[in-house]
Design an enzyme around this catalytic site. Structure first.
Site, PDB file in Angstrom:
ATOM      1  N   ASN A  80       5.236 -85.928 -35.337  1.00 36.64           N
ATOM      2  CA  ASN A  80       6.164 -86.450 -36.345  1.00 36.64           C
ATOM      3  C   ASN A  80       7.219 -85.413 -36.736  1.00 36.64           C
ATOM      4  OD1 ASN A  80       4.845 -88.897 -36.419  1.00 36.64           O
ATOM      5  ND2 ASN A  80       3.563 -88.348 -38.173  1.00 36.64           N
ATOM      6  N   HIS A  82       9.306 -95.355 -34.962  1.00 39.07           N
ATOM      7  CA  HIS A  82      10.157 -96.550 -34.998  1.00 39.07           C
ATOM      8  C   HIS A  82      10.976 -96.612 -36.280  1.00 39.07           C
ATOM      9  CE1 HIS A  82       8.229 -97.535 -31.407  1.00 39.07           C
ATOM     10  NE2 HIS A  82       7.941 -98.818 -31.593  1.00 39.07           N
TER      11      HIS A  82
END
Length: 445
Positions: free
Chosen positions: A66, A135
């Site tokens: 991330n 996303h």
């Protein structure tokens, strides 16, 4: 179930919606979710994947996936801010280094967007949070990058920029996510936006650095070389007088529309195979229709009433970015529903500010038309005019932007916190990194 129990369940559901919380069953489903994606891109298979595999080996094993995603997103935001400094209204010629920076930032983002997944598999840290975070960043980056492209192409703050943002960018992204929601698979074709599309845009930015920003606003007839004048003479004058940015914007829409049709066909065929109804699935497309319709209606009524003083002309970036945040939340909620096996309602609270602001603008526009054609003694027209004219559009923009930023920030914070707590992971740190390092070393040996 008794009436009291049903009421308690409904109240609990409403409370979770207010607090943006997921139900216990949704969290159980999310824990069991496995990402499924297919990338048939020819460019990715023969060229880019080798580059991405090389890049991921350069990333230390302790770096969280991330964090890689966020790094790429920050690069896009920096590029967006610098381009916006020179072209706040999507018009003007930029310094050459800015074009090069925009190209580098986009290519860097594509690299990070593919390396993050490889890093997750490499370190054994894949999770539903990673899919949602990836996303979610993609959905916001879509708007930022569409605005940057509109600025570099000197699209202006009119309908061409709206077309670029809502039709050629947000529509295919929504339909790709919608297809994944219904089929369970994110399927990228042999030629797709995240692979070939991004490389084409990068090359366009580099080409602009070489040819200059004037190339985008040059008519086609002047852009084509004189050596092919025999072919040029066969083209209609309306096409020859058309600027390059208009031709390119509408040319891009051709493969975009084809991709969107394929998305719809894939969902329809999948539902037929599963013997499920098709109409409820198609209703989800209305979310994109609503946000796009509101944008165009708000733009038309605002510019018709205020002219060049409209917020869509004076502050287009603020309006578009706020709408982009609303779109980002909608996409993230659709992905969450997919991972949690929950139904997605087309009536999302995220759309309320957009709808309300659009209605105010429409009311102001028609009240002006009504007042101009009615007698001064008409009480209704005078009252309507006083109400709508008393609301300054700049104040509406400030309120709209604050609501958009605060709502999106709370959604991101609450969702990440809840997923991290349930999955017992950290968003930007790999748990037990030392163990992962040892396991990876053993595998390599």
């Amino acid at each position: 179930m008794t009436r009291e129990e049903r009421q308690e369940e409904e109240e609990e559901t409403k409370k979770r919606e207010r607090e943006m919380k997921l139900s216990d069953q949704a969290l159980v489903n999310l824990s069991n979710h496995k990402y499924s994606g297919i990338d048939d891109s020819l460019l990715a298979y023969y060229v880019l994947r080798h580059y991405w595999n090389y890049c991921v080996e350069l990333v230390p094993l302790w770096v969280a996936p991330n964090l890689i995603t966020l790094t790429g997103t920050i690069g896009i935001i920096i590029s967006f801010l610098i381009v916006g400094w020179y072209t706040p209204n999507y018009e003007g010629i930029l310094p050459t280094w800015v074009y090069l920076l925009a190209a580098a930032a986009l290519f860097f983002y594509q690299t990070m967007d593919n390396v993050d997944g490889k890093q997750a598999r490499r370190t054994g840290s894949s999770s539903p949070l990673g899919q949602l975070f990836d996303h979610g960043c993609d959905s916001v980056v879509c708007t930022f990058q569409a605005i940057t492209a509109a600025s570099i192409g000197s699209y202006g703050s009119g309908y061409l920029a709206l077309y670029q943002i809502f039709v050629t960018t947000l529509m295919p992204f929504w339909l790709a996510t919608w297809e994944e929601y219904h089929t369970g698979v994110l399927h990228l074709g042999k030629i797709n936006g995240p692979d070939e599309g991004i490389i084409i845009v990068v090359l366009a930015f580099l080409g602009t650095a070489v040819l200059g920003g004037e190339a985008w606003i040059t008519p086609l007839g002047q852009f084509l070389p004189e050596s092919i004048s025999s072919i040029t003479n066969l083209l209609p004058s309306c096409l020859l007088n058309c600027k390059m940015n208009v031709i390119i914007a509408f040319s891009i829409s051709i493969p975009t529309l084809i991709t969107c049709v394929i998305n719809i066909m894939n969902v329809v065929n999948h539902l037929k195979e599963k013997k499920k109804p098709i109409a409820p699935a198609l209703k989800h497309i209305l979310v994109w229709v609503m946000i796009t319709s509101c944008a165009f209606l708000w733009y038309y009524t605002s510019t018709s009433f205020y002219g060049d003083d409209s917020i869509w002309i004076k502050y287009p970036r603020t309006v578009h970015v706020t709408i982009g945040l609303i779109f980002g939340e909608l996409v993230s909620r659709l992905i969450l529903c997919h991972m949690c096996h929950e139904k997605f309602s087309i009536f999302q609270k995220s759309l309320v500010p957009m709808i309300v602001m659009t209605c105010i603008s429409i009311l102001r526009y028609f009240s002006h038309q009504f007042v101009s054609t009615s007698s001064p003694s008409n009480v209704i027209s005078s009252s309507l005019s006083a109400i709508t004219h008393g609301i300054e559009e700049q104040y509406i923009l400030i309120l709209f932007t604050l609501i958009g930023i605060i709502r999106y920030s709370l959604f991101v914070k609450d969702t990440i916190q809840q997923l991290c707590s349930h999955l017992k992971i950290k968003c930007f740190k790999i748990p037990y990194a030392s163990n992962n390092n040892n396991n990876t070393t053993k595998k390599q040996q």
